[in-house]
Motif scaffolding. Structure first.
Motif, PDB file in Angstrom:
ATOM      1  N   ILE A  80     -20.539 -43.377 105.439  1.00  0.00           N
ATOM      2  CA  ILE A  80     -19.921 -44.431 104.637  1.00  0.00           C
ATOM      3  C   ILE A  80     -20.208 -44.216 103.158  1.00  0.00           C
ATOM      4  O   ILE A  80     -19.316 -44.339 102.311  1.00  0.00           O
ATOM      5  N   ASN A  81     -21.443 -43.867 102.834  1.00  0.00           N
ATOM      6  CA  ASN A  81     -21.785 -43.616 101.433  1.00  0.00           C
ATOM      7  C   ASN A  81     -21.055 -42.408 100.866  1.00  0.00           C
ATOM      8  O   ASN A  81     -20.662 -42.401  99.690  1.00  0.00           O
ATOM      9  N   SER A  82     -20.850 -41.390 101.684  1.00  0.00           N
ATOM     10  CA  SER A  82     -20.114 -40.217 101.191  1.00  0.00           C
ATOM     11  C   SER A  82     -18.663 -40.571 100.916  1.00  0.00           C
ATOM     12  O   SER A  82     -18.059 -40.079  99.956  1.00  0.00           O
ATOM     13  N   ALA A  83     -18.078 -41.440 101.754  1.00  0.00           N
ATOM     14  CA  ALA A  83     -16.704 -41.917 101.502  1.00  0.00           C
ATOM     15  C   ALA A  83     -16.642 -42.706 100.203  1.00  0.00           C
ATOM     16  O   ALA A  83     -15.701 -42.553  99.408  1.00  0.00           O
ATOM     17  N   LYS A  88     -15.220 -43.192  94.528  1.00  0.00           N
ATOM     18  CA  LYS A  88     -15.658 -43.511  93.178  1.00  0.00           C
ATOM     19  C   LYS A  88     -15.277 -42.419  92.180  1.00  0.00           C
ATOM     20  O   LYS A  88     -15.094 -42.678  90.991  1.00  0.00           O
ATOM     21  N   ALA A  89     -15.135 -41.183  92.665  1.00  0.00           N
ATOM     22  CA  ALA A  89     -14.757 -40.071  91.788  1.00  0.00           C
ATOM     23  C   ALA A  89     -13.290 -40.123  91.383  1.00  0.00           C
ATOM     24  O   ALA A  89     -12.867 -39.383  90.490  1.00  0.00           O
ATOM     25  N   LEU A  90     -12.510 -40.990  92.021  1.00  0.00           N
ATOM     26  CA  LEU A  90     -11.089 -41.141  91.715  1.00  0.00           C
ATOM     27  C   LEU A  90     -10.905 -42.200  90.622  1.00  0.00           C
ATOM     28  O   LEU A  90     -11.845 -42.924  90.298  1.00  0.00           O
ATOM     29  N   ALA A 127     -23.573 -51.692  99.959  1.00  0.00           N
ATOM     30  CA  ALA A 127     -23.053 -50.341  99.699  1.00  0.00           C
ATOM     31  C   ALA A 127     -21.809 -50.385  98.817  1.00  0.00           C
ATOM     32  O   ALA A 127     -21.672 -49.599  97.863  1.00  0.00           O
ATOM     33  N   PHE A 128     -20.907 -51.314  99.115  1.00  0.00           N
ATOM     34  CA  PHE A 128     -19.677 -51.418  98.323  1.00  0.00           C
ATOM     35  C   PHE A 128     -19.970 -51.941  96.920  1.00  0.00           C
ATOM     36  O   PHE A 128     -19.400 -51.442  95.942  1.00  0.00           O
ATOM     37  N   LYS A 129     -20.828 -52.935  96.813  1.00  0.00           N
ATOM     38  CA  LYS A 129     -21.117 -53.490  95.489  1.00  0.00           C
ATOM     39  C   LYS A 129     -21.885 -52.502  94.624  1.00  0.00           C
ATOM     40  O   LYS A 129     -21.726 -52.479  93.397  1.00  0.00           O
TER      41      LYS A 129
END
Length: 485
Positions: A80-83, A88-90, A127-129
């Motif tokens: 999930i963190n890798s996704a 985030k790189a986009l 994780a999302f925040k």
């Protein structure tokens, strides 16, 4: 004069640069917004140790399980963190959508199911925040976001109160918390008078427990009608999101929603079709869509999953939409090729919808044209099949398979699917030998059924008479026995 000429050259240069940039940004439409779409995360805190959820004996519970996950296992936090890092790189999104099933499968089979569910909600929200601290996050709860799968007591929906005692409460505004605590639904204003309505769809499921006999569980339909009416009066538009889609499943051809709830929903969406811009759901773990040609409603898009539990590759979408109306214009699917690259996999773009299907928009008419091509085994069939499980290997799809997919993609209920399948069967006969051959075959089958029915009725009639004689004979024997006592 010279300064005017210089200014003219500069203006032409600027226009040239802008056109060049537009030409190299094919997935983004000028003036549109973008959002990130995740679905079916199924975070398993027990991945890599005893208690991990798995299918078909995968090594999900081994301490040497791949850190980024593997097929037939629910998601480790590292996946999930890798996704989230890849997303985030986009370019920054307007908002983030998560269409349900944050939790792993089989929570109720653990020793402390409620504590585990609370931990899952806390970890996912954090994780999302952490990854997107300034982004608006819209989420729905799915059938696995409960202590027992599909279990939601209408008379005591404590799962929503439980969720609001975790980090998830910080994602919602105060007014959203009120309706979420009551029924798991809420609405959120976005930019340009576009609103998102997040629905609780578990209560409409054919698998929902305990069964409820009322027509409007948790008052969601009444609330939805009020919301849609008000938004229309204000000249706004609506994006509908939820977990379980009002559709037929592609795995067992099962109907997801109960009839009475589906028809109420369809009537509402049809009544307000001019303001309902899109319908976005999850649940299937596969990259699909639905279009109902008999109803004047927007297409239903189904998001694929982060979890690779059913063999598909983990994925998320970057969705491009008209931020003035909420219409979906295009999307990119990004994936992690666990099936092909394994532990060396990196997140990359798999495909862009409009470019892959060669279409100019994603309207109902366009999506129907894609289904028509799929039904006739056109190029769109290969595109659809190769992307359905997000780049994972698929079985070949022949003509019969193609026609079956056309029925799945356009049927809202089991009755519609069965009618479509019967028509498809007749069409296969026509293709094989023409209408005369098809009619002769149908007539032969009907005649055979008639003969079988006649023989069966005659047999049962004879058996009934024989049974009557046996009963009479038994009565005589009993009488004889009594007369001897």
């Amino acid at each position: 004069m010279r300064s005017c000429r210089t200014a003219s050259v500069s203006l032409r240069s600027l226009l040239f640069v802008l056109l060049l940039l537009a030409a190299h940004s094919p997935t983004c439409v000028a003036g549109s917004g973008r959002f990130l779409w995740f679905s079916d995360l199924h975070y398993d805190p027990f991945y890599g140790k005893d208690g991990a959820w798995f299918t078909r004996g995968a090594g999900c519970a081994f301490d040497d399980a791949p850190s980024d996950g593997q097929a037939e296992c629910d998601s480790p936090l590292a996946l999930i963190n890798s996704a989230l890092r890849a997303a985030k790189a986009l370019p920054s999104p307007d908002f983030i959508l998560v269409t349900g099933d944050l939790s792993r499968h089989g929570v109720d089979q653990l020793d402390q199911p409620e504590a585990t569910l609370v931990d899952i909600f806390n970890v996912i929200a954090q994780a999302f925040k952490s990854a997107f601290p300034r982004s608006s996050l819209v989420f729905c709860l799915g059938n696995n976001d409960a202590i027992a799968d599909y279990y939601l007591d209408i008379n005591d929906p404590k799962i929503f109160r439980l969720a609001m005692n975790t980090n998830l409460q910080h994602i919602l505004a105060k007014s959203e918390v009120e309706t979420f605590r009551r029924g798991g639904y809420y609405s959120r204003p976005m930019r340009n008078n576009v609103k998102i309505i997040a629905l609780n769809t578990v209560i409409y499921s054919t698998n929902h427990q305990p069964r409820y006999s009322g027509d409007d569980p948790l008052g969601q339909f009444a609330w939805l009608k009020t919301k849609l009416s008000r938004i229309k009066e204000e000249g706004g538009h609506v994006m509908i999101v939820g977990h379980i889609p009002p559709a037929i499943g592609s795995f067992r051809r099962a109907q997801f929603w109960q009839d009475r709830y589906f028809h109420q929903y369809l009537a509402l969406i049809g009544e307000y079709s001019d303001i309902v811009s899109c319908q976005l759901f999850g649940h299937l773990h596969s990259d699909e869509f639905r279009v109902f040609p008999l109803q004047n409603v927007s297409p239903i898009l189904l998001g694929s999953s982060i979890t690779p539990i059913f063999g598909g590759n983990p994925s998320f979408r970057v969705v491009y939409y008209d931020d003035a109306r909420g219409d979906i214009e295009n999307y990119d699917t990004h994936y992690l090729d666990l099936n092909g690259s394994g532990s060396n996999a990196t997140w990359e773009k798999l495909y862009t919808f409009r470019e892959a299907y060669g279409v100019k928009n994603m309207t109902t008419a366009t999506m129907q044209s894609i289904v028509d091509s799929i039904a006739h085994s056109g190029d769109e069939l290969d595109t659809f099949i190769s992307n359905q499980h997000v780049g994972a290997p698929q079985h070949p799809c022949d003509g019969n398979c193609a026609r079956d997919w056309a029925c799945i993609l356009t049927s809202a209920t089991s009755r519609e699917y069965n009618a479509c399948a019967r028509a498809s069967w007749y069409q296969r006969l026509v293709d094989a030998g023409g209408h005369r051959f098809a009619l002769a075959t149908v007539a032969g089958v009907l005649a055979a059924l008639a003969v079988m029915t006649f023989v069966s009725l005659a047999y049962h009639k004879r058996r009934r008479k024989q049974k009557q004689y046996e009963d009479i004979a038994q009565d005589f024997n009993i009488s004889d026995d009594l007369s001897l006592t």
